[in-house]
Write an enzyme that holds these catalytic residues in place. Structure first.
Site: not given
Length: 331
Positions: A52, A186, A209, A211
């Site tokens: 189970n 980054d 970078k 977003r």
């Protein structure tokens, strides 16, 4: 009646709890390597899964008053790994262990450290609460994706760094590594990259970078000079290798000569191995915090390497057990 004088260290040794190291199923080779460095046997325990899907853990030796360290990394299947660790902690406390330290080389839920979209759980904090509720007296981990996860715990946390291992690997791979450039993929990786650059006495660069959405990030510019130089890309982990491909491509487009990659956690999920096999890099290295099966090593076109952090964990366990400073391992 006079009492013979005993040195404080002798008294401490006579009272110290025995050091016991056990392992879950997620990364037993690392646990065995840690024990080899410690000079102690890996403890005997069994984990069974019933039809189970329920799990039962059983220790096959006495833990009474022992200083118990349980090694379990949060790798696939992550939920089973977490459940097994909680059961092992609870069973150890029930067996009268003196202290239980959860050794979690890779704490995968550290990526969930904030509520960055509506109606979600901060799972990094939730898992911390569950481990403490199970009875963990202390946590030993390495390179948390989000260092603030350290603060989710109310018990002591020793947060190890793999920087020295990554830097030494670069030095062995490239004799004139000091002429190269460490590249942070980054802004969140710049601190780690800066520390490794200092160890190499090399240059430093970063990819800026932007977003675009909660799930999409686009590289915007490379800050620094990599033209004609050997580039060392460092990060905390590689999952699908999507970000790695972008970083390598930018470095190459800016004139990088050779590219080496080293991260702490090599998770390598989904298309990661195929992407790395096709990547224009000399090597991609990760530590053994996550077990990398031979099939992935074979499928990487010879580009994957695994670095050993067992000595670091062994030293940390020794210092925790003896009451010495763990911070000395970083200097």
């Amino acid at each position: 009646m006079s009492v013979p004088h005993r040195a404080p260290s002798t008294l401490l040794n006579s009272r110290r709890s025995p050091l016991l190291v056990f392992a879950g199923q997620s990364n037993r080779p690392l646990a065995q390597a840690i024990c080899d460095h410690l000079g102690v046997p890996l403890g005997h325990s069994t984990t069974e899964k019933f039809s189970n899907d329920n799990i039962i853990v059983h220790y096959e030796e006495s833990l009474r008053e022992g200083d118990v360290f349980i090694v379990q990394t949060f790798s696939t299947p992550v939920s089973d790994s977490i459940m097994e660790l909680m059961l092992m902690i609870d069973a150890a406390k029930s067996a009268s262990a003196g202290r239980v330290t959860a050794v979690i080389p890779y704490y995968s839920y550290a990526r969930s450290d904030k509520k960055d979209s509506p109606r979600i759980s901060i799972a990094g904090r939730l898992i911390a609460d569950l481990l403490q509720e199970a009875g963990a007296d202390r946590i030993l981990t390495m390179t948390l994706h989000a260092p603030q996860v350290h603060g989710f715990f109310k018990v002591p946390v020793d947060h190890l760094s793999a920087d020295v291992v990554l830097a030494d690997h670069f030095k062995r791979s490239v004799p004139d590594a000091h002429t190269g450039v460490v590249l942070a993929p980054d802004a969140g990786s710049i601190k780690r990259a800066s520390q490794i650059a200092r160890r190499l006495d090399s240059g430093l660069a970063m990819i800026d970078k932007e977003r675009l959405s909660d799930t999409e990030v686009r590289p915007r510019a490379l800050i620094g000079d990599v033209e004609g130089k050997t580039v060392f890309i460092v990060d905390d982990e590689i999952s699908t290798a999507g970000s790695l491909v972008e970083t390598v491509n930018i470095a190459r487009s800016m004139g990088a000569k050779d590219v080496y990659v080293a991260v702490t956690h090599g998770v390598y999920t989904g298309p990661a191995i195929q992407r790395i096999a096709a990547l224009d890099v000399t090597q991609v290295a990760s530590t053994n915090t996550v077990l990398v099966p031979q099939s992935k090593l074979d499928g990487s076109n010879g580009r994957l390497a695994v670095l050993d952090v067992a000595p670091l964990f062994a030293d940390a366990i020794t210092n925790i057990h003896t009451g010495a400073s763990v911070s000395t391992l970083f200097t």
